[in-house]
Design an enzyme around this catalytic site. Structure first.
Site, mmCIF file in Angstrom:
data_model
loop_
_atom_site.group_PDB
_atom_site.id
_atom_site.type_symbol
_atom_site.label_atom_id
_atom_site.label_comp_id
_atom_site.label_asym_id
_atom_site.label_seq_id
_atom_site.Cartn_x
_atom_site.Cartn_y
_atom_site.Cartn_z
ATOM 1 N N SER A 131 0.830 -1.197 0.000
ATOM 2 C CA SER A 131 0.000 0.000 0.000
ATOM 3 C C SER A 131 0.872 1.258 0.000
ATOM 4 C CB SER A 131 -0.970 -0.035 1.179
ATOM 5 O OG SER A 131 -1.948 0.965 1.067
ATOM 6 N N HIS A 173 -4.072 -0.708 -4.611
ATOM 7 C CA HIS A 173 -5.525 -0.889 -4.451
ATOM 8 C C HIS A 173 -6.209 -0.572 -5.789
ATOM 9 C CE1 HIS A 173 -4.956 -0.956 -0.043
ATOM 10 N NE2 HIS A 173 -4.219 0.120 -0.194
ATOM 11 N N GLU A 200 -5.215 -5.363 -5.013
ATOM 12 C CA GLU A 200 -5.037 -5.852 -3.647
ATOM 13 C C GLU A 200 -4.690 -7.344 -3.646
ATOM 14 O OE1 GLU A 200 -8.574 -4.791 -1.516
ATOM 15 O OE2 GLU A 200 -8.073 -2.649 -1.504
#
Length: 273
Positions: A131, A173, A200
């Site tokens: 992330s 994401h 993800e």
């Protein structure tokens, strides 16, 4: 001629599996030395570094790493602590957690910790990030931006990353948050870079110029080097951008990409064992 780093990068799109098989984190431990792995977890991105650090220590120890330590940097003063050099110098795998990528830059950029991380990468350590920890890997990163939008020049803010990877922009994401427009907007600000949108529980593993995809989602590779038209000379910051001739590749688990030729390399037979 610039020397190619001996290490590998593992850049994760976020929300990687942390229970059950933990395929991506398991592969990180394996490539970091398996049961001999000495892992450092960097929690700079997180607003709850103690809790996040403890979670990853538990995971990596369960997967068999021989040693797991946490580095919690909240300011450049922390990033310039000499004790961190010893910890990083012994690491075979270094893992950046998620959170806010701007926090990582504030506490690590232009510090002795950043220098130590690049040294270990050059010597052969595996550098991983999920992330926000993925966003900081290139030399230029997405700081923040709108999701679910068409390309606009004000859709994304860019800034310096940690520079483990050049001429690439990362977004994470990706499918889950509809970030194609955001990635295209970022690339229009940095012509001739490649864009990697990572879903993800999916990761790319960079080893020299070879990029391998693993995980349950896909990686969207965007190449604007051959565009035939854009209207950047006429639009204002908040107006839609037109762009023609963008090349797009979708790479699921087991597929590869070559950074030098800017071309996919196909699927490796047996990659889903």
């Amino acid at each position: 001629m610039e020397t190619q780093p001996q290490g590998q990068l593992m850049i994760i799109g976020g929300a990687e599996e942390t229970t059950g098989e933990c395929r991506i984190l398991r592969e990180f431990v394996r490539r970091s030395g398996g049961i001999k792995a000495r892992i450092v977890v960097i929690t700079a991105a997180s607003s709850i570094p103690v809790e996040v650090g403890y979670e990853y220590v538990e995971i990596f120890e369960r997967l068999g790493a021989t040693q797991v330590q946490v580095i919690d940097t909240r300011s450049q003063e922390d990033g310039n602590t000499l004790e961190l050099l010893r910890v990083v110098a012994q690491a075979t795998g270094i893992f950046f957690t998620g959170g806010d990528q701007a926090r990582i830059i504030r506490s690590i950029k232009d510090t002795i910790l950043e220098d130590a991380l690049h040294k270990r990468y050059g010597e052969g350590a595996v550098i991983a990030g999920t992330s926000a920890g993925a966003a900081v890997m290139p030399d230029t990163m997405i700081i923040e931006g709108d999701s679910d939008t068409n390309p606009r020049m004000d859709a994304v803010a860019m800034g310096p990353g940690l520079g483990f990877l050049s001429r690439v922009v990362i977004d994470q994401h990706f499918a889950q948050r509809g970030r194609l427009g955001r990635l295209l907007s970022a690339m229009l600000q940095k012509p001739n870079v490649l864009g990697f949108g990572i879903d993800e529980n999916t990761a790319i593993i960079v080893n020299g110029d070879r990029v391998e995809v693993i995980g349950e989602g896909a990686v969207t590779v965007v190449d604007e080097s051959g565009i035939t038209y854009n209207n950047l000379d006429r639009v204002l910051q908040d107006e839609p951008v037109a762009v023609y001739g963008v090349k797009l590749h979708i790479l699921p688990d087991g597929h590869w990409f070559d950074l030098a030729s800017r071309q996919p390399m196909g699927e490796v037979v047996g990659s889903r064992e």
